[in-house]
Design an enzyme around this catalytic site. Structure first.
Site, PDB file in Angstrom:
ATOM      1  N   THR A  14      43.265 -16.693  33.068  1.00  0.00           N
ATOM      2  CA  THR A  14      42.834 -17.784  32.184  1.00  0.00           C
ATOM      3  C   THR A  14      43.212 -19.145  32.762  1.00  0.00           C
ATOM      4  O   THR A  14      42.379 -20.051  32.871  1.00  0.00           O
ATOM      5  CB  THR A  14      43.500 -17.616  30.798  1.00  0.00           C
ATOM      6  OG1 THR A  14      43.259 -16.284  30.360  1.00  0.00           O
ATOM      7  CG2 THR A  14      42.946 -18.591  29.796  1.00  0.00           C
ATOM      8  N   LYS A  90      56.953 -19.470  31.369  1.00  0.00           N
ATOM      9  CA  LYS A  90      58.148 -19.751  30.544  1.00  0.00           C
ATOM     10  C   LYS A  90      59.106 -18.577  30.493  1.00  0.00           C
ATOM     11  O   LYS A  90      60.317 -18.752  30.419  1.00  0.00           O
ATOM     12  CB  LYS A  90      57.743 -20.153  29.134  1.00  0.00           C
ATOM     13  CG  LYS A  90      56.899 -19.121  28.414  1.00  0.00           C
ATOM     14  CD  LYS A  90      55.594 -19.706  27.963  1.00  0.00           C
ATOM     15  CE  LYS A  90      54.592 -18.653  27.643  1.00  0.00           C
ATOM     16  NZ  LYS A  90      53.254 -19.176  27.468  1.00  0.00           N
ATOM     17  N   GLY A 119      51.961 -26.692  26.642  1.00  0.00           N
ATOM     18  CA  GLY A 119      50.696 -26.920  27.337  1.00  0.00           C
ATOM     19  C   GLY A 119      50.667 -28.246  28.058  1.00  0.00           C
ATOM     20  O   GLY A 119      51.519 -28.534  28.893  1.00  0.00           O
ATOM     21  N   GLU A 175      46.381 -13.895  21.635  1.00  0.00           N
ATOM     22  CA  GLU A 175      46.077 -12.860  22.627  1.00  0.00           C
ATOM     23  C   GLU A 175      45.801 -11.537  21.915  1.00  0.00           C
ATOM     24  O   GLU A 175      46.124 -11.361  20.744  1.00  0.00           O
ATOM     25  CB  GLU A 175      47.299 -12.641  23.518  1.00  0.00           C
ATOM     26  CG  GLU A 175      47.931 -13.905  24.017  1.00  0.00           C
ATOM     27  CD  GLU A 175      47.586 -14.173  25.464  1.00  0.00           C
ATOM     28  OE1 GLU A 175      47.276 -13.206  26.159  1.00  0.00           O
ATOM     29  OE2 GLU A 175      47.617 -15.341  25.858  1.00  0.00           O
ATOM     30  N   LYS A 190      60.456 -21.154  25.266  1.00  0.00           N
ATOM     31  CA  LYS A 190      60.175 -22.572  25.499  1.00  0.00           C
ATOM     32  C   LYS A 190      61.351 -23.442  25.051  1.00  0.00           C
ATOM     33  O   LYS A 190      61.692 -24.426  25.719  1.00  0.00           O
ATOM     34  CB  LYS A 190      58.902 -22.970  24.757  1.00  0.00           C
ATOM     35  CG  LYS A 190      57.665 -22.288  25.345  1.00  0.00           C
ATOM     36  CD  LYS A 190      56.502 -22.391  24.393  1.00  0.00           C
ATOM     37  CE  LYS A 190      55.246 -21.775  24.977  1.00  0.00           C
ATOM     38  NZ  LYS A 190      54.190 -21.616  23.964  1.00  0.00           N
ATOM     39  N   GLY A 287      45.930 -22.927  26.020  1.00  0.00           N
ATOM     40  CA  GLY A 287      44.525 -22.893  26.437  1.00  0.00           C
ATOM     41  C   GLY A 287      44.480 -23.041  27.944  1.00  0.00           C
ATOM     42  O   GLY A 287      45.269 -23.788  28.537  1.00  0.00           O
TER      43      GLY A 287
HETATM   44  N1  LIG Z   1      46.888 -18.791  28.759  1.00  0.00           N
HETATM   45  C1  LIG Z   1      47.491 -19.888  28.317  1.00  0.00           C
HETATM   46  O1  LIG Z   1      46.965 -20.603  27.476  1.00  0.00           O
HETATM   47  C2  LIG Z   1      48.847 -20.273  28.859  1.00  0.00           C
HETATM   48  C3  LIG Z   1      49.481 -21.430  28.364  1.00  0.00           C
HETATM   49  C4  LIG Z   1      50.707 -21.818  28.896  1.00  0.00           C
HETATM   50  C5  LIG Z   1      51.295 -21.057  29.899  1.00  0.00           C
HETATM   51  N2  LIG Z   1      50.667 -19.936  30.341  1.00  0.00           N
HETATM   52  C6  LIG Z   1      51.339 -19.178  31.410  1.00  0.00           C
HETATM   53  O2  LIG Z   1      50.507 -19.182  32.568  1.00  0.00           O
HETATM   54  C7  LIG Z   1      50.680 -17.974  33.275  1.00  0.00           C
HETATM   55  C8  LIG Z   1      49.303 -17.306  33.472  1.00  0.00           C
HETATM   56  O3  LIG Z   1      48.752 -17.010  32.210  1.00  0.00           O
HETATM   57  P1  LIG Z   1      47.239 -16.523  32.039  1.00  0.00           P
HETATM   58  O4  LIG Z   1      46.942 -16.591  30.592  1.00  0.00           O
HETATM   59  O5  LIG Z   1      46.355 -17.258  32.999  1.00  0.00           O
HETATM   60  O6  LIG Z   1      47.370 -14.978  32.502  1.00  0.00           O
HETATM   61  P2  LIG Z   1      46.189 -13.954  32.826  1.00  0.00           P
HETATM   62  O7  LIG Z   1      44.894 -14.444  32.295  1.00  0.00           O
HETATM   63  O8  LIG Z   1      46.695 -12.619  32.421  1.00  0.00           O
HETATM   64  O9  LIG Z   1      46.092 -13.982  34.433  1.00  0.00           O
HETATM   65  C9  LIG Z   1      47.100 -13.480  35.267  1.00  0.00           C
HETATM   66  C10 LIG Z   1      46.600 -13.470  36.694  1.00  0.00           C
HETATM   67  O10 LIG Z   1      47.692 -13.078  37.527  1.00  0.00           O
HETATM   68  C11 LIG Z   1      47.311 -11.959  38.293  1.00  0.00           C
HETATM   69  N3  LIG Z   1      48.457 -11.065  38.437  1.00  0.00           N
HETATM   70  C12 LIG Z   1      49.252 -10.564  37.465  1.00  0.00           C
HETATM   71  N4  LIG Z   1      50.201  -9.763  38.001  1.00  0.00           N
HETATM   72  C13 LIG Z   1      49.983  -9.742  39.329  1.00  0.00           C
HETATM   73  C14 LIG Z   1      50.594  -9.088  40.412  1.00  0.00           C
HETATM   74  N5  LIG Z   1      51.625  -8.275  40.233  1.00  0.00           N
HETATM   75  N6  LIG Z   1      50.123  -9.315  41.657  1.00  0.00           N
HETATM   76  C15 LIG Z   1      49.064 -10.129  41.858  1.00  0.00           C
HETATM   77  N7  LIG Z   1      48.416 -10.768  40.866  1.00  0.00           N
HETATM   78  C16 LIG Z   1      48.873 -10.568  39.616  1.00  0.00           C
HETATM   79  C17 LIG Z   1      46.199 -11.275  37.532  1.00  0.00           C
HETATM   80  O11 LIG Z   1      45.443 -10.531  38.442  1.00  0.00           O
HETATM   81  P3  LIG Z   1      44.132  -9.680  38.001  1.00  0.00           P
HETATM   82  O12 LIG Z   1      43.047 -10.716  37.813  1.00  0.00           O
HETATM   83  O13 LIG Z   1      43.858  -8.797  39.179  1.00  0.00           O
HETATM   84  O14 LIG Z   1      44.527  -8.959  36.761  1.00  0.00           O
HETATM   85  C18 LIG Z   1      45.467 -12.483  36.942  1.00  0.00           C
HETATM   86  O15 LIG Z   1      44.557 -13.019  37.900  1.00  0.00           O
HETATM   87  C19 LIG Z   1      51.665 -17.134  32.459  1.00  0.00           C
HETATM   88  O16 LIG Z   1      52.974 -17.341  32.968  1.00  0.00           O
HETATM   89  C20 LIG Z   1      51.546 -17.707  31.063  1.00  0.00           C
HETATM   90  O17 LIG Z   1      52.725 -17.534  30.310  1.00  0.00           O
HETATM   91  C21 LIG Z   1      49.457 -19.525  29.855  1.00  0.00           C
END
Ligand SMILES: NC(=O)c1ccc[n+]([C@@H]2O[C@H](COP(=O)([O-])OP(=O)(O)OC[C@H]3O[C@@H](n4cnc5c(N)ncnc54)[C@H](OP(=O)(O)O)[C@@H]3O)[C@@H](O)[C@H]2O)c1
Length: 407
Positions: A14, A90, A119, A175, A190, A287
């Site tokens: 994401t 986090k 964010g 989620e 956080k 987001g």
């Molecule tokens: N989503 C939000 O709104 C948000 C907001 C603030 C902070 N965050 C933080 O941002 C970070 C990413 O969140 P996200 O929502 O983007 O997560 P996500 O959609 O689950 O994406 C995770 C990505 O990391 C890859 N990945 C996971 N484990 C891996 C591994 N062992 N080796 C290689 N690649 C790996 C996944 O690969 P695949 O594509 O192959 O599965 C995917 O591309 C997290 O730390 C989250 O806490 C997210």
């Protein structure tokens, strides 16, 4: 100075995918600001890319995989290789922050993490930099947008927790597995990070007491409404008796509290200190696009040498004629046809009326109206024409109306 700045991206989900898109779109502007053209030099997911190859090429690693391992190992290896690191993780920082910050300090590289808390709301930067001179007494935060959306919906519609959670999932605010959001653990992570920065003391996630919102019943919110109170999931970090308390729990707020009006998926953080009294920052808490923007901001900061002056970028035209809604107060003669005359002038100037009330009689007769957003120059022309009407007993008065709805 010119050249490339190579960014290795770990994670393309994401946030990672949004980050890659924003980096490509803004590369030219970033080159103007920093003198370096940022380029992705590799992307790692579970199914593509090699960490070793990416690290070899990168000047900076962006970690957006989430989770503890292998994120921790990769961040440490990047730091050891002399790469700056930007992360939004986090959970990693709240459990292994000390190890990572020590490593970055020893290696002389930057470890930035604005996207990890609230964010795109720039709380990390403000606490670390702008408020570095203040002795902070307390930090209060609504740092989880999912729970704030759920509580807002429960209060607004009388829905149960389960119904509001289902809505949040349908609208993409929660989620598929929302457990860390609703049980308070995400907010606790956080708050551990904020407390670490605000109070210059190590804080581990295990030291944060947290409760979630699963137990909240609709009638809790009903009573709260009758009392004029709002219910929020509040994170608090504060000095108490020479120590520090960091906690997350649902709490009622009086309407005047700066966090009381933060609704929907928004986040806000209030920082209190004797020197600054109180500062509240708020905005979209999560987001992909928003978090990616915070991550990109960190990347640009890491690219700019310290103490650089603001760059002379594109010269933007200064706009004076903006669009506003207005409240209009007219003291008019108490005679038939006055409203029609005023309405005709407004129509001629293309100003449309949203609401109107006639008040008072005789020397007290008034028309009070609100007009829809209109270019200010056009509104000024209408005001001029109205002031020239014979039926006016005093110059017309107008005040802008901010119509934006947040949350
Ligand atoms: N989503 C939000 O709104 C948000 C907001 C603030 C902070 N965050 C933080 O941002 C970070 C990413 O969140 P996200 O929502 O983007 O997560 P996500 O959609 O689950 O994406 C995770 C990505 O990391 C890859 N990945 C996971 N484990 C891996 C591994 N062992 N080796 C290689 N690649 C790996 C996944 O690969 P695949 O594509 O192959 O599965 C995917 O591309 C997290 O730390 C989250 O806490 C997210």
């Amino acid at each position: 100075m010119s050249g490339e700045f190579r960014v290795g991206l770990l994670g393309h989900g994401t946030v990672g995918a949004a980050f890659a898109g924003q980096l490509a779109l803004q590369a030219e502007r970033i080159e103007r600001i920093t003198g370096l053209r940022p380029e992705l030099c590799g992307v790692l997911t579970r199914s593509q890319g090699s960490f070793e190859e990416i690290l070899e090429r990168a000047n900076l690693i962006v970690e957006l995989m989430g989770g503890i391992e292998p994120a921790r190992e990769y961040v440490l290896r990047a730091i050891a290789a002399g790469c700056h690191v930007v992360t939004a993780n986090k959970q990693l920082l709240s459990q292994h922050g000390e190890e990572l910050w020590d490593a970055a300090r020893d290696a002389g590289v930057q470890l930035r993490f604005e996207g990890a808390v609230a964010g795109v709301v720039p709380v990390i930067r403000v606490i670390q930099e702008s408020l570095a001179g203040a002795r902070i007494d307390r930090v209060h935060g609504i740092v989880n947008g999912t729970t704030n959306f759920i509580l807002t919906e429960m209060a607004r519609t009388g829905a149960t927790f389960a119904e509001a959670l289902a809505d949040a999932q349908r609208l993409g605010y929660a989620e598929a597995d929302p457990s860390e959001d609703v049980n308070g653990r995400d907010a606790a992570a956080k708050m551990a990070i904020l407390a670490r920065l605000a109070f210059d003391t190590p804080v581990h996630l295990d030291q944060v007491r947290y409760e979630g919102i699963e137990q909240i019943q609709p009638d809790d919110l009903e009573y709260a409404r009758e009392l004029g109170l709002g219910l929020k999931l509040i994170g608090t970090a504060e000095r108490i008796n020479g120590g520090l308390s960091v906690r997350v729990h649902p709490a009622f707020l009086y309407p005047g509290h700066p966090l009381a009006s933060v609704n929907g998926p928004f986040n806000a953080v209030t920082v209190e200190s004797e020197e600054i009294t109180e500062i509240t920052m708020s905005g979209p808490g999560a987001g992909g696009t928003q978090t990616a923007s915070a991550v990109l901001g960190d990347v640009i900061s890491a690219m700019i040498p310290p103490a650089s002056v603001p760059p002379a970028g594109t010269v933007l035209e200064i706009v004076h004629d903006v669009i506003s809604a207005f409240y209009l107060h007219l003291e008019v003669a108490d005679e038939p046809g006055v409203l029609a005359q005023v309405a005709q002038v407004l129509a001629e100037k293309d100003v449309s009326v949203k609401s109107v009330v006639q008040k008072g009689l005789g020397a007290q007769a008034r028309l009070v109206m609100v007009v829809h957003p209109v270019l200010e120059s056009r509104f000024a022309a209408a005001m001029q024409a109205i002031s020239e009407l014979d039926v006016m007993r005093a110059p017309p008065r107008a005040i802008r109306v901010l119509e934006e709805q947040f949350g």
